[in-house]
Design an enzyme around this catalytic site. Structure first.
Site, PDB file in Angstrom:
ATOM      1  N   SER A   1       0.823  -1.213   0.000  1.00 44.19           N
ATOM      2  CA  SER A   1       0.000   0.000   0.000  1.00 44.19           C
ATOM      3  C   SER A   1       0.853   1.257   0.000  1.00 44.19           C
ATOM      4  CB  SER A   1      -0.880   0.014   1.265  1.00 44.19           C
ATOM      5  OG  SER A   1      -1.476   1.281   1.447  1.00 44.19           O
TER       6      SER A   1
ATOM      7  N   TYR B   4      -1.515   0.492  10.207  1.00 40.11           N
ATOM      8  CA  TYR B   4      -1.808  -0.339   9.018  1.00 40.11           C
ATOM      9  C   TYR B   4      -0.638  -0.261   8.039  1.00 40.11           C
ATOM     10  CZ  TYR B   4      -3.353  -0.919   4.211  1.00 40.11           C
ATOM     11  OH  TYR B   4      -3.411  -1.277   2.887  1.00 40.11           O
TER      12      TYR B   4
ATOM     13  N   LYS C 197       2.167  -3.181   6.684  1.00 40.81           N
ATOM     14  CA  LYS C 197       2.468  -3.462   5.259  1.00 40.81           C
ATOM     15  C   LYS C 197       3.966  -3.358   4.999  1.00 40.81           C
ATOM     16  CE  LYS C 197      -1.675  -4.042   3.358  1.00 40.81           C
ATOM     17  NZ  LYS C 197      -2.107  -4.975   2.302  1.00 40.81           N
TER      18      LYS C 197
HETATM   19  C1  WQD Z   1      -9.863   9.404   0.493  1.00 37.31           C
HETATM   20  C2  WQD Z   1     -10.108  10.892   0.602  1.00 37.31           C
HETATM   21  C3  WQD Z   1     -10.331  11.621   2.891  1.00 37.31           C
HETATM   22  C4  WQD Z   1     -14.008   9.349   3.639  1.00 37.31           C
HETATM   23  C5  WQD Z   1      -6.956   4.665   2.626  1.00 37.31           C
HETATM   24  C6  WQD Z   1      -5.841   3.958   3.310  1.00 37.31           C
HETATM   25  C7  WQD Z   1      -4.810   3.580   2.292  1.00 37.31           C
HETATM   26  C8  WQD Z   1      -5.440   2.801   1.185  1.00 37.31           C
HETATM   27  C9  WQD Z   1      -6.596   3.558   0.567  1.00 37.31           C
HETATM   28  C10 WQD Z   1      -5.297   0.408   1.294  1.00 37.31           C
HETATM   29  C11 WQD Z   1      -9.319  11.533   1.753  1.00 37.31           C
HETATM   30  C12 WQD Z   1     -11.645  11.803   2.127  1.00 37.31           C
HETATM   31  C13 WQD Z   1     -12.877   9.887   3.057  1.00 37.31           C
HETATM   32  C14 WQD Z   1     -15.110  10.198   3.953  1.00 37.31           C
HETATM   33  C15 WQD Z   1     -13.890  12.071   3.078  1.00 37.31           C
HETATM   34  N1  WQD Z   1      -5.911   1.548   1.645  1.00 37.31           N
HETATM   35  N2  WQD Z   1     -12.829  11.235   2.785  1.00 37.31           N
HETATM   36  N3  WQD Z   1     -15.009  11.523   3.652  1.00 37.31           N
HETATM   37  O1  WQD Z   1      -7.438   7.601   3.521  1.00 37.31           O
HETATM   38  O2  WQD Z   1      -6.713   8.126   1.121  1.00 37.31           O
HETATM   39  O3  WQD Z   1      -6.462   5.830   2.029  1.00 37.31           O
HETATM   40  O4  WQD Z   1      -7.509   3.851   1.615  1.00 37.31           O
HETATM   41  O5  WQD Z   1      -4.271   0.224   0.747  1.00 37.31           O
HETATM   42  O6  WQD Z   1      -3.850   2.803   2.947  1.00 37.31           O
HETATM   43  O7  WQD Z   1      -5.251   4.852   4.229  1.00 37.31           O
HETATM   44  O8  WQD Z   1      -8.721   6.681   1.536  1.00 37.31           O
HETATM   45  O9  WQD Z   1     -11.087   6.692   0.902  1.00 37.31           O
HETATM   46  O10 WQD Z   1     -10.472   6.933   3.353  1.00 37.31           O
HETATM   47  O11 WQD Z   1     -10.048   8.832   1.790  1.00 37.31           O
HETATM   48  O12 WQD Z   1     -13.819  13.290   2.843  1.00 37.31           O
HETATM   49  O13 WQD Z   1     -16.177   9.773   4.491  1.00 37.31           O
HETATM   50  O14 WQD Z   1     -11.483  11.099   0.917  1.00 37.31           O
HETATM   51  O15 WQD Z   1     -10.067  12.726   3.753  1.00 37.31           O
HETATM   52  O16 WQD Z   1      -8.965  12.849   1.333  1.00 37.31           O
HETATM   53  P1  WQD Z   1      -7.297   7.173   2.107  1.00 37.31           P
HETATM   54  P2  WQD Z   1     -10.151   7.227   1.934  1.00 37.31           P
END
Ligand code: WQD
Length: 335
Positions: free
Chosen positions: A127, A151, A155
């Protein structure tokens, strides 16, 4: 080739299983269905219902399910794909023990079972979380690795275990550092929805379907064009193609590999919400709330190395395809 896919009933795992089947490989899925779904299994694949924490069941599966060896005593599986880790970054900070047991202990079991069963090729779902706060963008594979959540730490540790199992047991491996996985099979063959998702795409889709009242936009005061978080979203079918290409690479070259898999484009939270409103025709209420601790403003990948070594490019990772294929999966589940 004969492939063992550990975690192959999950969101990404089922797309990887589909891709290997489409390429004519034989597939065995080993999954405990804790988050994977039976509806994500394919008739053409063998399914073994088992847990990576049950070493003997895992070893039996790695040996072909019946402790059998092929006639020449060679291992039955040409490769093992490991997609069985927990992946919720926020949860990992609240429940590190759960991530230690499943991601670390579980992976040690997988590597030991592969070693005992004579499986010499492993593709690991890593990741972008291993990088932590970006020091420069786009992030390439030379970027320092300083995970900001537990997490991401698990990884990175698994990547280090793989390095030792290569040294000591001759296991060739490919670490694929995914950025943000999204989308669904363009042919609509996979429709299993993630349960209680925390990631942006499923949260938006649940709101579009009325399963949720609103999307909370986690901060709009970032240093980005519209103030909301920017991420590199990569279609899950593009990720799946990367797994097939990576196993082929380590088989042909007899060399290990570590590459990013990202679309190399950044999309903001609001761009995705607006795209989902346009494509679904639904209002999708959104409310600006505070930032989520640990969220960087922007994360985008350089996938130049994957392109150079694997000939890999993201074909389905444009905004509309990501949204259309996800929306189609949610509509199918609405019946
Ligand atoms: C994306 C964007 C949030 C939810 C995570 C893991 C990473 C990988 C991918 C596995 C960010 C914003 C999110 C919400 C929002 N996983 N958001 N409202 O955090 O980039 O990555 O998933 O490999 O390891 O950390 O993904 O989808 O949670 O967030 O505004 O309800 O959407 O702030 O900018 P993230 P995400």
């Amino acid at each position: 080739m004969n492939i063992l896919i550990v975690g192959g009933a999950g969101y990404i795992g089922s797309h990887v299983a589909r891709e290997f089947l489409d390429y004519g490989h034989e597939v065995t899925v080993y999954d405990n269905l804790s988050s994977g779904l039976r509806k994500n299994l394919f008739p053409g694949a063998v399914f073994i219902h088992g847990d990576i924490l049950d070493y003997h069941a895992l070893l039996s599966a790695a040996r072909g399910g019946s402790d059998a060896k092929s006639a020449a005593g060679m291992p039955l599986f040409d490769g093992l794909i490991h997609l069985a880790a927990f992946k919720a970054a926020g949860e990992s900070m609240l429940k590190p023990e759960k991530y230690s047991v499943n991601n670390i202990n579980g992976t040690i079991n997988i590597l030991n079972a592969a070693s005992e069963a004579g499986i010499k090729k492993v593709v690991f779902s890593s990741s972008a979380a291993v990088y932590g706060e970006p020091e420069y963008l786009p992030i390439d594979e030379k970027h320092p690795v300083k995970p900001e959540n537990y997490y991401g730490f698990t990884k990175l540790e698994i990547e280090r275990f793989l390095g030792w199992y290569e040294k000591l047991r001759g296991i060739r491996y490919a670490c694929l550092r995914y950025f943000n996985a999204a989308g669904y099979d363009v042919k609509g063959r996979i429709t299993g929805l993630e349960q209680n998702p925390a990631n942006l795409f499923p949260v938006i889709m649940e709101t579009a379907c009325g399963m949720r009242s609103e999307v909370q936009v986690l901060g709009n005061d970032y240093d980005t064009p519209d103030g909301t978080g920017v991420r590199d979203y990569v279609h899950v079918s593009d990720l799946a193609a990367g797994h097939v290409a990576a196993l082929d690479y380590i088989s042909r070259k007899d060399k290990s590999l570590m590459v990013n898999l990202g679309s190399e484009t950044g999309l903001s939270v609001m761009e995705i919400i607006e795209g989902a409103r346009r494509i679904s025709g639904k209002p999708i209420p959104a409310r600006i709330t505070g930032r989520r601790p640990g969220d960087p403003a922007k994360l985008t990948a350089s996938s130049r190395l994957a392109h150079e070594l694997l000939g890999w490019t993201a074909r389905y990772s444009d905004l509309d395809t990501l949204i259309k294929t996800t929306w189609a999966a949610y509509l199918k589940n609405q019946g």
